[in-house]
Design a protein around this motif. Structure first.
Motif, PDB file in Angstrom:
ATOM      1  N   HIS A   9       0.823  -1.213   0.000  1.00 13.27           N
ATOM      2  CA  HIS A   9       0.000   0.000   0.000  1.00 13.27           C
ATOM      3  C   HIS A   9       0.857   1.262   0.000  1.00 13.27           C
ATOM      4  O   HIS A   9       0.440   2.288  -0.549  1.00 13.27           O
ATOM      5  CB  HIS A   9      -0.920   0.004   1.230  1.00 13.27           C
ATOM      6  CG  HIS A   9      -2.106  -0.891   1.105  1.00 13.27           C
ATOM      7  ND1 HIS A   9      -3.395  -0.461   1.311  1.00 13.27           N
ATOM      8  CD2 HIS A   9      -2.207  -2.209   0.786  1.00 13.27           C
ATOM      9  CE1 HIS A   9      -4.228  -1.466   1.137  1.00 13.27           C
ATOM     10  NE2 HIS A   9      -3.530  -2.536   0.830  1.00 13.27           N
ATOM     11  N   LEU A  33       1.435   2.983  -3.380  1.00 10.60           N
ATOM     12  CA  LEU A  33       0.365   3.607  -4.155  1.00 10.60           C
ATOM     13  C   LEU A  33       0.494   5.130  -4.094  1.00 10.60           C
ATOM     14  O   LEU A  33       0.754   5.698  -3.031  1.00 10.60           O
ATOM     15  CB  LEU A  33      -1.006   3.176  -3.628  1.00 10.60           C
ATOM     16  CG  LEU A  33      -1.276   1.666  -3.629  1.00 10.60           C
ATOM     17  CD1 LEU A  33      -2.737   1.397  -3.283  1.00 10.60           C
ATOM     18  CD2 LEU A  33      -0.924   1.042  -4.968  1.00 10.60           C
ATOM     19  N   GLY A  65      -6.900   2.484  -4.559  1.00 11.17           N
ATOM     20  CA  GLY A  65      -6.460   1.100  -4.711  1.00 11.17           C
ATOM     21  C   GLY A  65      -7.666   0.195  -4.593  1.00 11.17           C
ATOM     22  O   GLY A  65      -8.395   0.257  -3.601  1.00 11.17           O
ATOM     23  N   TRP A  97      -9.002  -3.832  -4.812  1.00  5.73           N
ATOM     24  CA  TRP A  97      -8.663  -5.249  -4.847  1.00  5.73           C
ATOM     25  C   TRP A  97      -9.911  -6.028  -5.249  1.00  5.73           C
ATOM     26  O   TRP A  97     -11.003  -5.782  -4.726  1.00  5.73           O
ATOM     27  CB  TRP A  97      -8.157  -5.710  -3.485  1.00  5.73           C
ATOM     28  CG  TRP A  97      -6.713  -5.359  -3.276  1.00  5.73           C
ATOM     29  CD1 TRP A  97      -5.642  -6.171  -3.405  1.00  5.73           C
ATOM     30  CD2 TRP A  97      -6.173  -4.061  -2.926  1.00  5.73           C
ATOM     31  NE1 TRP A  97      -4.468  -5.498  -3.170  1.00  5.73           N
ATOM     32  CE2 TRP A  97      -4.765  -4.198  -2.872  1.00  5.73           C
ATOM     33  CE3 TRP A  97      -6.750  -2.814  -2.658  1.00  5.73           C
ATOM     34  CZ2 TRP A  97      -3.921  -3.135  -2.568  1.00  5.73           C
ATOM     35  CZ3 TRP A  97      -5.924  -1.749  -2.359  1.00  5.73           C
ATOM     36  CH2 TRP A  97      -4.514  -1.917  -2.315  1.00  5.73           C
ATOM     37  N   ALA A 140      -5.262  -6.362  -8.362  1.00  7.90           N
ATOM     38  CA  ALA A 140      -5.457  -5.038  -7.787  1.00  7.90           C
ATOM     39  C   ALA A 140      -5.367  -4.021  -8.911  1.00  7.90           C
ATOM     40  O   ALA A 140      -4.672  -4.234  -9.900  1.00  7.90           O
ATOM     41  CB  ALA A 140      -4.412  -4.744  -6.717  1.00  7.90           C
ATOM     42  N   VAL A 186      -5.111   0.314  -9.732  1.00 12.56           N
ATOM     43  CA  VAL A 186      -4.882   1.668  -9.230  1.00 12.56           C
ATOM     44  C   VAL A 186      -5.611   2.636 -10.155  1.00 12.56           C
ATOM     45  O   VAL A 186      -5.366   2.662 -11.364  1.00 12.56           O
ATOM     46  CB  VAL A 186      -3.380   2.001  -9.175  1.00 12.56           C
ATOM     47  CG1 VAL A 186      -3.164   3.431  -8.681  1.00 12.56           C
ATOM     48  CG2 VAL A 186      -2.654   1.012  -8.269  1.00 12.56           C
ATOM     49  N   ARG A 198      -9.626   3.260  -0.726  1.00 11.20           N
ATOM     50  CA  ARG A 198      -9.482   1.819  -0.863  1.00 11.20           C
ATOM     51  C   ARG A 198     -10.857   1.206  -1.154  1.00 11.20           C
ATOM     52  O   ARG A 198     -11.869   1.645  -0.626  1.00 11.20           O
ATOM     53  CB  ARG A 198      -8.890   1.195   0.410  1.00 11.20           C
ATOM     54  CG  ARG A 198      -7.507   1.717   0.774  1.00 11.20           C
ATOM     55  CD  ARG A 198      -6.464   1.250  -0.225  1.00 11.20           C
ATOM     56  NE  ARG A 198      -5.125   1.731   0.114  1.00 11.20           N
ATOM     57  CZ  ARG A 198      -4.580   2.841  -0.370  1.00 11.20           C
ATOM     58  NH1 ARG A 198      -5.261   3.614  -1.212  1.00 11.20           N
ATOM     59  NH2 ARG A 198      -3.352   3.189  -0.023  1.00 11.20           N
TER      60      ARG A 198
END
Length: 408
Positions: A219, A222, A228, A230, A240, A242, A252
């Motif tokens: 993490h 990033l 982010g 997942w 994952a 971005v 997240r």
């Protein structure tokens, strides 16, 4: 496979060889090769057709029936995005107003095909001639060749200011994460191709930048302000992503795809769940929730807590219906001792054990052998740590209807 072999597969004779090979895929390769040669297929074409038929068979898990019309390389199939995940990403891009997308390092075209189907005009860039040709062939097979075109070239040198006179709305990049020649996974993002620094710089050139990374990404790597995400499919953590610039909607996100259902949990990834004792019910969160650092957010949905601040098992007093975790009822908690556990399971007439673990160095299969189970009852064993002590929880799964009834 080289370009000559690929061209041969796309001829009428090649299509016939592929159709014959498809009926033989999954069987003994020597028998299959002999069957093709006996049908008059030249040895080189037979080998290429059998390889492609086997790859198509394996690709069905990712692409469904459409795999039977696509072309693959082994490395490309390994890294290709699952169709359901690519479709979800394409829908999000389309909803954000993206109309023109550049796919840098488009590979076999999994993501580009999904984006093109959603109505986005996609320009793919691929450095490998065979892979680029396959991507173009896949666009034709999918009926989106008018919306997805492929250029042979270096992704790091592609001009992103405009394509065919049109401004670029967004950029997608799925960097290679396996070493050429060996197929070994690359865990250091700096060794991706294109490398991590290049990916981070894309957002400075095109604000709406999206790139796919391994789900084990740190993490801390990033970029600030990015999202982010997942993603898991039927409980299997697959990737994952971005999302940069205006595409970032939350710090997240955990996205769970299960059949046609989509569930999303968001948060900042920094919250800490409360810590307390083991309670009657244990929730084992989906791996996307765990990797997105959203265990605290999930715990809040079931009024749960952790028994150890570093272990992602959530405990609660009641079962609740949730797509984000599996629920088990804790029947008994024991300090771990193989001798004591074996005796207790013998008393309970246990013959089958599901073994889960977090925070334990024990190997489940070795433990299963050491337990020497001989009874008739099933059980779920959770190997974990409570107050820094190795602990085993004897559990039984809570069926979904029971959770729903309790919540109601």
């Amino acid at each position: 496979m080289d370009l000559e072999q690929l061209a041969a597969l796309r001829t009428p004779d090649g299509e016939t060889a592929l159709a014959t090979a498809a009926g033989l895929a999954g069987g003994d390769p020597l028998t299959a090769a002999a069957a093709l040669r006996s049908a008059g297929v030249p040895a080189g074409l037979a080998a290429a057709a059998l390889t492609q038929a086997e790859l198509r068979r394996r690709a069905t898990a990712k692409f469904g029936p459409e795999a039977a019309r696509m072309f693959f390389t082994r490395a490309g199939l390994e890294q290709a995005t699952r169709a359901a995940v690519a479709a979800r990403r394409a829908a999000r891009l389309r909803a954000a107003g993206v109309r023109t997308l550049v796919d840098l390092g488009c590979g076999l075209g999994a993501d580009a095909l999904a984006a093109a189907r959603s109505g986005i005009r996609v320009y793919g860039v691929e450095a490998d001639p065979v892979t680029a040709t396959m991507a173009a062939a896949n666009a034709g097979a999918a009926g989106v060749a008018d919306r997805f075109t492929v250029s042979l070239g270096d992704a790091t040198r592609f001009d992103l200011t405009a394509v065919d006179g049109a401004p670029v709305d967004a950029v997608f990049c799925d960097p290679a994460r396996r070493r050429a020649g060996t197929g070994r996974r690359i865990f250091d993002p700096a060794a991706y191709s294109p490398p991590w620094d290049f990916l981070l710089g894309l957002a400075d050139r095109v604000p709406r930048t999206v790139f796919k990374v391994a789900p084990g990404i740190d993490h801390a790597l990033l970029p600030a302000g990015a999202e982010g995400e997942w993603v898991s499919v039927d409980g299997d953590l697959v990737e994952a992503t971005v999302w940069s610039g205006p595409l970032a909607a939350a710090p997240r996100r955990a996205t769970l795809l299960a059949g046609s259902a989509v569930h999303e949990l968001t948060g900042d990834g920094t919250r800490r769940a409360p810590v307390g004792p083991v309670r009657r019910y244990l929730y084992d969160p989906d791996p996307a929730v765990v990797r997105a650092h959203l265990v605290a957010e999930f715990a809040g949905t079931v009024d749960g807590s952790l028994a150890d601040p570093e272990i992602a098992y959530v405990y609660a007093d009641t079962p609740a219906p949730t797509p984000y975790a599996r629920c088990l009822e804790v029947v008994e908690s024991l300090p771990f001792s193989l001798k004591r556990l074996r005796a207790r399971l013998r008393d309970l007439d246990v013959g089958r054990a599901e073994i889960l673990k977090r925070g334990s160095a024990l190997e489940p299969e070795r433990l299963r052998r050491d337990l020497r189970l001989a009874g008739s009852e099933p059980i779920s064993l959770v190997l974990t740590r409570i107050a820094n002590a190795p602990t085993v929880l004897l559990c039984r799964p809570v069926p979904a209807p029971e959770r729903a009834a309790s919540a109601g």
